[in-house]
Design a protein around this motif. Structure first.
Motif, PDB file in Angstrom:
ATOM      1  N   GLU A  21       0.838  -1.192   0.000  1.00 28.91           N
ATOM      2  CA  GLU A  21       0.000   0.000   0.000  1.00 28.91           C
ATOM      3  C   GLU A  21       0.877   1.248   0.000  1.00 28.91           C
ATOM      4  O   GLU A  21       1.845   1.324   0.734  1.00 28.91           O
ATOM      5  N   ASP A  22       0.525   2.216  -0.851  1.00 30.88           N
ATOM      6  CA  ASP A  22       1.177   3.524  -0.852  1.00 30.88           C
ATOM      7  C   ASP A  22       0.220   4.509  -0.196  1.00 30.88           C
ATOM      8  O   ASP A  22      -0.985   4.482  -0.470  1.00 30.88           O
ATOM      9  N   THR A  23       0.741   5.373   0.653  1.00 30.15           N
ATOM     10  CA  THR A  23      -0.078   6.402   1.283  1.00 30.15           C
ATOM     11  C   THR A  23       0.532   7.759   0.974  1.00 30.15           C
ATOM     12  O   THR A  23       1.720   7.970   1.177  1.00 30.15           O
ATOM     13  N   TYR A  24      -0.287   8.646   0.461  1.00 30.86           N
ATOM     14  CA  TYR A  24       0.137   9.990   0.073  1.00 30.86           C
ATOM     15  C   TYR A  24      -0.511  11.015   0.981  1.00 30.86           C
ATOM     16  O   TYR A  24      -1.682  10.882   1.350  1.00 30.86           O
ATOM     17  N   LEU A  25       0.242  12.043   1.320  1.00 33.33           N
ATOM     18  CA  LEU A  25      -0.287  13.193   2.044  1.00 33.33           C
ATOM     19  C   LEU A  25      -0.566  14.273   1.005  1.00 33.33           C
ATOM     20  O   LEU A  25       0.301  14.577   0.176  1.00 33.33           O
ATOM     21  N   PHE A  26      -1.768  14.836   1.010  1.00 30.17           N
ATOM     22  CA  PHE A  26      -2.168  15.858   0.046  1.00 30.17           C
ATOM     23  C   PHE A  26      -2.456  17.182   0.736  1.00 30.17           C
ATOM     24  O   PHE A  26      -3.132  17.213   1.768  1.00 30.17           O
ATOM     25  N   ASP A  27      -1.942  18.274   0.154  1.00 27.04           N
ATOM     26  CA  ASP A  27      -2.377  19.621   0.508  1.00 27.04           C
ATOM     27  C   ASP A  27      -3.595  19.896  -0.357  1.00 27.04           C
ATOM     28  O   ASP A  27      -3.498  19.850  -1.594  1.00 27.04           O
ATOM     29  N   VAL A  28      -4.715  20.179   0.257  1.00 21.59           N
ATOM     30  CA  VAL A  28      -5.981  20.377  -0.451  1.00 21.59           C
ATOM     31  C   VAL A  28      -6.190  21.869  -0.704  1.00 21.59           C
ATOM     32  O   VAL A  28      -6.130  22.676   0.226  1.00 21.59           O
ATOM     33  N   SER A  29      -6.413  22.246  -1.974  1.00 13.79           N
ATOM     34  CA  SER A  29      -6.630  23.657  -2.285  1.00 13.79           C
ATOM     35  C   SER A  29      -8.107  23.987  -2.510  1.00 13.79           C
ATOM     36  O   SER A  29      -8.536  25.093  -2.201  1.00 13.79           O
ATOM     37  N   ARG A  30      -8.903  23.066  -3.058  1.00 16.51           N
ATOM     38  CA  ARG A  30     -10.340  23.264  -3.273  1.00 16.51           C
ATOM     39  C   ARG A  30     -11.061  21.966  -2.995  1.00 16.51           C
ATOM     40  O   ARG A  30     -10.566  20.886  -3.305  1.00 16.51           O
ATOM     41  N   VAL A  31     -12.256  22.078  -2.433  1.00 14.99           N
ATOM     42  CA  VAL A  31     -13.113  20.921  -2.186  1.00 14.99           C
ATOM     43  C   VAL A  31     -14.363  21.093  -3.035  1.00 14.99           C
ATOM     44  O   VAL A  31     -14.974  22.161  -3.042  1.00 14.99           O
ATOM     45  N   TYR A  32     -14.735  20.047  -3.754  1.00  8.63           N
ATOM     46  CA  TYR A  32     -15.916  20.098  -4.606  1.00  8.63           C
ATOM     47  C   TYR A  32     -17.039  19.228  -4.066  1.00  8.63           C
ATOM     48  O   TYR A  32     -18.208  19.522  -4.269  1.00  8.63           O
ATOM     49  N   LYS A  33     -16.684  18.154  -3.384  1.00  6.10           N
ATOM     50  CA  LYS A  33     -17.694  17.262  -2.821  1.00  6.10           C
ATOM     51  C   LYS A  33     -17.121  16.662  -1.544  1.00  6.10           C
ATOM     52  O   LYS A  33     -15.989  16.193  -1.525  1.00  6.10           O
ATOM     53  N   GLY A  34     -17.899  16.698  -0.477  1.00  3.93           N
ATOM     54  CA  GLY A  34     -17.466  16.132   0.791  1.00  3.93           C
ATOM     55  C   GLY A  34     -16.983  17.203   1.752  1.00  3.93           C
ATOM     56  O   GLY A  34     -16.942  18.388   1.425  1.00  3.93           O
ATOM     57  N   ASP A  35     -16.640  16.781   2.947  1.00  2.00           N
ATOM     58  CA  ASP A  35     -16.114  17.654   3.992  1.00  2.00           C
ATOM     59  C   ASP A  35     -14.652  17.282   4.178  1.00  2.00           C
ATOM     60  O   ASP A  35     -14.350  16.147   4.559  1.00  2.00           O
ATOM     61  N   ALA A  37     -10.466  18.486   5.275  1.00  3.44           N
ATOM     62  CA  ALA A  37      -9.496  19.404   5.877  1.00  3.44           C
ATOM     63  C   ALA A  37      -8.462  19.810   4.833  1.00  3.44           C
ATOM     64  O   ALA A  37      -8.385  19.218   3.757  1.00  3.44           O
ATOM     65  N   SER A  38      -7.639  20.787   5.177  1.00  2.00           N
ATOM     66  CA  SER A  38      -6.650  21.304   4.227  1.00  2.00           C
ATOM     67  C   SER A  38      -5.514  20.327   3.962  1.00  2.00           C
ATOM     68  O   SER A  38      -4.772  20.468   3.004  1.00  2.00           O
ATOM     69  N   VAL A  39      -5.369  19.312   4.834  1.00  2.00           N
ATOM     70  CA  VAL A  39      -4.372  18.255   4.630  1.00  2.00           C
ATOM     71  C   VAL A  39      -5.088  16.920   4.846  1.00  2.00           C
ATOM     72  O   VAL A  39      -5.797  16.745   5.837  1.00  2.00           O
ATOM     73  N   THR A  40      -4.905  15.987   3.922  1.00  6.94           N
ATOM     74  CA  THR A  40      -5.558  14.686   4.047  1.00  6.94           C
ATOM     75  C   THR A  40      -4.670  13.593   3.479  1.00  6.94           C
ATOM     76  O   THR A  40      -3.721  13.865   2.752  1.00  6.94           O
ATOM     77  N   SER A  41      -4.980  12.351   3.822  1.00  8.44           N
ATOM     78  CA  SER A  41      -4.200  11.222   3.300  1.00  8.44           C
ATOM     79  C   SER A  41      -5.045  10.408   2.331  1.00  8.44           C
ATOM     80  O   SER A  41      -6.247  10.243   2.518  1.00  8.44           O
ATOM     81  N   VAL A  42      -4.372   9.911   1.290  1.00  7.63           N
ATOM     82  CA  VAL A  42      -5.011   9.067   0.278  1.00  7.63           C
ATOM     83  C   VAL A  42      -4.156   7.824   0.129  1.00  7.63           C
ATOM     84  O   VAL A  42      -2.959   7.909  -0.140  1.00  7.63           O
ATOM     85  N   GLY A  43      -4.767   6.675   0.312  1.00 11.16           N
ATOM     86  CA  GLY A  43      -4.060   5.413   0.137  1.00 11.16           C
ATOM     87  C   GLY A  43      -4.460   4.752  -1.166  1.00 11.16           C
ATOM     88  O   GLY A  43      -5.561   4.964  -1.680  1.00 11.16           O
TER      89      GLY A  43
END
Length: 145
Positions: A21-35, A37-43
């Motif tokens: 499994e790879d896990t990435y940390l993302f800096d979020v600049s815009r949200v279009y759907k969902g709630d 935070a400005s930093v989130t993880s995606v696996g």
């Protein structure tokens, strides 16, 4: 797009992998759907296994993610997407469906490379409490003299 539980525009900044499994940390600049935070993880499953994918660190991209199923992250990303047979502007398509989006809320996952074992945390808290009690008794004893 509508089957994704979360849609956002973000930049991967950090990656960890256990080989499966790879896990990435993302800096979020815009949200279009969902709630979100400005930093989130995606696996995602490593090496493209089972629709796993990879992301280029430092490259902003639209993300269509779901609740985690096979990964230990806040969201799961997949590489099995429909092929349109032509180039098109994904960002424009997202905005035509969801509008301009909104800024993410503050906070989020601090790092994907840091994890703590529960027993280590409990032991650390117990050690700090013990030192505080011993310090209090030492202070009390000094005051009594």
């Amino acid at each position: 797009m509508s089957v994704s539980s979360t849609v956002f525009l973000g930049t991967p900044t950090e990656k960890t992998s256990d080989g499966f499994e790879d896990t990435y940390l993302f800096d979020v600049s815009r949200v279009y759907k969902g709630d979100l935070a400005s930093v989130t993880s995606v696996g995602t499953l490593a090496n493209g296994n089972g629709c796993g994918t990879s992301y280029v660190l430092g490259t902003e991209r639209p993300m269509f993610v779901s609740a985690p199923y096979d990964v230990d992250a806040e969201h799961e990303g997949f590489g099995c997407e429909p092929y349109t047979g032509t180039d098109f502007d994904v960002q424009a398509a997202v905005e035509s469906v969801y509008g301009d989006g909104y800024a993410p809320r503050a906070g989020g996952t601090p790092s994907v490379g840091v994890s703590a074992d529960r027993s280590a945390v409990i032991g650390g808290v117990a050690a700090v409490a013990l030192l505080a009690v011993l310090g209090w008794f030492g202070w009390k004893r000094r005051r009594a003299q």
